[in-house]
Scaffold this motif. Structure first.
Motif, PDB file in Angstrom:
ATOM      1  N   VAL A 148       0.834  -1.209   0.000  1.00  0.00           N
ATOM      2  CA  VAL A 148       0.000   0.000   0.000  1.00  0.00           C
ATOM      3  C   VAL A 148       0.867   1.257   0.000  1.00  0.00           C
ATOM      4  CG1 VAL A 148      -1.715   1.315   1.311  1.00  0.00           C
ATOM      5  CG2 VAL A 148      -1.966  -1.154   1.063  1.00  0.00           C
ATOM      6  N   ALA A 149       1.892   1.279   0.833  1.00  0.00           N
ATOM      7  CA  ALA A 149       2.790   2.440   0.901  1.00  0.00           C
ATOM      8  C   ALA A 149       3.496   2.644  -0.434  1.00  0.00           C
ATOM      9  CB  ALA A 149       3.808   2.257   2.027  1.00  0.00           C
ATOM     10  N   ARG A 150       3.936   1.581  -1.044  1.00  0.00           N
ATOM     11  CA  ARG A 150       4.613   1.681  -2.338  1.00  0.00           C
ATOM     12  C   ARG A 150       3.662   2.170  -3.428  1.00  0.00           C
ATOM     13  NH1 ARG A 150       8.718  -3.518  -2.702  1.00  0.00           N
ATOM     14  NH2 ARG A 150      10.104  -2.838  -1.001  1.00  0.00           N
ATOM     15  N   CYS A 151       2.458   1.646  -3.438  1.00  0.00           N
ATOM     16  CA  CYS A 151       1.458   2.099  -4.424  1.00  0.00           C
ATOM     17  C   CYS A 151       1.100   3.564  -4.194  1.00  0.00           C
ATOM     18  CB  CYS A 151       0.208   1.221  -4.365  1.00  0.00           C
ATOM     19  SG  CYS A 151       0.451  -0.426  -5.049  1.00  0.00           S
ATOM     20  N   SER A 152       1.042   3.970  -2.939  1.00  0.00           N
ATOM     21  CA  SER A 152       0.762   5.360  -2.603  1.00  0.00           C
ATOM     22  C   SER A 152       1.829   6.283  -3.187  1.00  0.00           C
ATOM     23  CB  SER A 152       0.706   5.516  -1.080  1.00  0.00           C
ATOM     24  OG  SER A 152       0.678   6.878  -0.714  1.00  0.00           O
ATOM     25  N   LYS A 153       3.082   5.897  -3.069  1.00  0.00           N
ATOM     26  CA  LYS A 153       4.179   6.705  -3.602  1.00  0.00           C
ATOM     27  C   LYS A 153       4.083   6.812  -5.121  1.00  0.00           C
ATOM     28  CE  LYS A 153       7.072   5.668   0.323  1.00  0.00           C
ATOM     29  NZ  LYS A 153       8.319   5.214   0.871  1.00  0.00           N
ATOM     30  N   ALA A 154       3.782   5.702  -5.760  1.00  0.00           N
ATOM     31  CA  ALA A 154       3.629   5.716  -7.223  1.00  0.00           C
ATOM     32  C   ALA A 154       2.446   6.585  -7.635  1.00  0.00           C
ATOM     33  CB  ALA A 154       3.464   4.298  -7.748  1.00  0.00           C
ATOM     34  N   ALA A 155       1.344   6.488  -6.895  1.00  0.00           N
ATOM     35  CA  ALA A 155       0.154   7.268  -7.226  1.00  0.00           C
ATOM     36  C   ALA A 155       0.397   8.765  -7.049  1.00  0.00           C
ATOM     37  CB  ALA A 155      -1.022   6.821  -6.356  1.00  0.00           C
ATOM     38  N   GLY A 169       9.060   7.876 -13.655  1.00  0.00           N
ATOM     39  CA  GLY A 169       9.292   7.507 -12.261  1.00  0.00           C
ATOM     40  C   GLY A 169       8.140   6.724 -11.671  1.00  0.00           C
ATOM     41  N   ALA A 170       6.910   7.154 -11.949  1.00  0.00           N
ATOM     42  CA  ALA A 170       5.729   6.441 -11.440  1.00  0.00           C
ATOM     43  C   ALA A 170       5.653   5.036 -12.032  1.00  0.00           C
ATOM     44  CB  ALA A 170       4.461   7.229 -11.756  1.00  0.00           C
ATOM     45  N   TRP A 171       5.934   4.921 -13.315  1.00  0.00           N
ATOM     46  CA  TRP A 171       5.916   3.618 -13.984  1.00  0.00           C
ATOM     47  C   TRP A 171       6.968   2.688 -13.373  1.00  0.00           C
ATOM     48  CZ3 TRP A 171       9.610   1.488 -17.499  1.00  0.00           C
ATOM     49  CH2 TRP A 171       9.181   0.333 -18.152  1.00  0.00           C
ATOM     50  N   ARG A 172       8.166   3.225 -13.137  1.00  0.00           N
ATOM     51  CA  ARG A 172       9.230   2.416 -12.520  1.00  0.00           C
ATOM     52  C   ARG A 172       8.835   1.971 -11.111  1.00  0.00           C
ATOM     53  NH1 ARG A 172      15.115   4.452 -12.813  1.00  0.00           N
ATOM     54  NH2 ARG A 172      15.375   2.402 -11.878  1.00  0.00           N
ATOM     55  N   LEU A 173       8.205   2.859 -10.357  1.00  0.00           N
ATOM     56  CA  LEU A 173       7.760   2.487  -9.009  1.00  0.00           C
ATOM     57  C   LEU A 173       6.706   1.375  -9.069  1.00  0.00           C
ATOM     58  CD1 LEU A 173       7.495   5.926  -7.171  1.00  0.00           C
ATOM     59  CD2 LEU A 173       9.230   4.151  -6.846  1.00  0.00           C
ATOM     60  N   LEU A 174       5.749   1.526  -9.967  1.00  0.00           N
ATOM     61  CA  LEU A 174       4.705   0.495 -10.083  1.00  0.00           C
ATOM     62  C   LEU A 174       5.293  -0.851 -10.472  1.00  0.00           C
ATOM     63  CD1 LEU A 174       1.723   2.419 -11.691  1.00  0.00           C
ATOM     64  CD2 LEU A 174       1.835   1.398  -9.401  1.00  0.00           C
ATOM     65  N   ARG A 175       6.264  -0.852 -11.355  1.00  0.00           N
ATOM     66  CA  ARG A 175       6.915  -2.106 -11.758  1.00  0.00           C
ATOM     67  C   ARG A 175       7.679  -2.744 -10.606  1.00  0.00           C
ATOM     68  NH1 ARG A 175      10.751  -1.533 -16.259  1.00  0.00           N
ATOM     69  NH2 ARG A 175      10.942  -3.758 -15.915  1.00  0.00           N
ATOM     70  N   ALA A 176       8.112  -1.917  -9.648  1.00  0.00           N
ATOM     71  CA  ALA A 176       8.940  -2.422  -8.548  1.00  0.00           C
ATOM     72  C   ALA A 176       8.152  -2.668  -7.262  1.00  0.00           C
ATOM     73  CB  ALA A 176      10.069  -1.422  -8.275  1.00  0.00           C
ATOM     74  N   VAL A 177       6.842  -2.516  -7.284  1.00  0.00           N
ATOM     75  CA  VAL A 177       6.033  -2.631  -6.064  1.00  0.00           C
ATOM     76  C   VAL A 177       6.279  -3.940  -5.316  1.00  0.00           C
ATOM     77  CG1 VAL A 177       3.644  -2.975  -5.279  1.00  0.00           C
ATOM     78  CG2 VAL A 177       4.218  -0.992  -6.646  1.00  0.00           C
ATOM     79  N   GLY A 178       6.366  -5.048  -6.005  1.00  0.00           N
ATOM     80  CA  GLY A 178       6.530  -6.348  -5.346  1.00  0.00           C
ATOM     81  C   GLY A 178       7.966  -6.808  -5.204  1.00  0.00           C
ATOM     82  N   LEU A 179       8.913  -5.957  -5.599  1.00  0.00           N
ATOM     83  CA  LEU A 179      10.331  -6.349  -5.558  1.00  0.00           C
ATOM     84  C   LEU A 179      10.929  -6.111  -4.172  1.00  0.00           C
ATOM     85  CD1 LEU A 179      11.519  -4.928  -9.008  1.00  0.00           C
ATOM     86  CD2 LEU A 179      10.862  -7.279  -8.430  1.00  0.00           C
TER      87      LEU A 179
END
Length: 161
Positions: free
Chosen positions: A3-10, A84-94
């Motif tokens: 959730v925190a990672r998705c929040s940052k991407a959003a 940057g947002a796209w890169r964050l979304l791709r890395a959410v589960g990493l």
């Protein structure tokens, strides 16, 4: 953590969307904001008789160069924020180290955006061209608001999950 990672991407995507709309508005209604830049540079609505009028610039090509430079900076920020947002979304589960690495483009984008508002509008426009003296052509409040918004997102982005 997710959730925190998705929040940052959003939040980074929201800044990207904002810059995209700014560029859209500045290119589809070019003259409106060009007039803003032109009047700030000409200092034609600052306090009468102020001693800083020697800084005024009345050359249209300079006004156009400033305005196109601002639009270019905004477009670059939009692209960096989207990337940057796209890169964050791709890395959410990493793993955490990889997600931290994915933050780098967003950090650059937000820093660049903050520099735009602070250097171009608050410092150059506001202080050098005395925009703060104008009741009509004063964008300092809007620039400060965006500087703070981007600063908050930058701080949140850099916090550990």
């Amino acid at each position: 953590m997710i959730v925190a990672r998705c929040s940052k991407a959003a939040l980074l995507a929201a800044i990207a969307f904002f810059f995209t709309l700014v560029v859209f508005n500045n290119t589809t209604d070019f003259d409106s904001n060009y007039q803003f830049v032109r009047h700030v540079l000409m200092m034609d609505s600052t306090f009468p008789g102020n001693k800083g009028m020697w800084r005024a610039d009345n050359l249209r090509w300079v006004h156009l160069a400033f305005y196109i430079g601002i639009i270019g900076w905004e477009a670059a920020n939009a692209a960096l924020c989207w990337l940057g947002a796209w890169r964050l979304l791709r890395a959410v589960g990493l793993p955490a180290a990889e997600f931290r690495q994915a933050k780098s483009i967003g950090i650059v984008a937000l820093t660049s955006g903050m520099l735009l508002w602070f250097v171009a509008f608050i410092t150059v426009g506001g202080e050098w061209f005395l925009m703060w003296q104008s009741k009509l052509w004063n964008g300092q409040e809007a620039a400060f608001r965006m500087f703070v918004v981007e600063g908050i997102v930058l701080v949140l982005l850099q916090l550990p999950e």
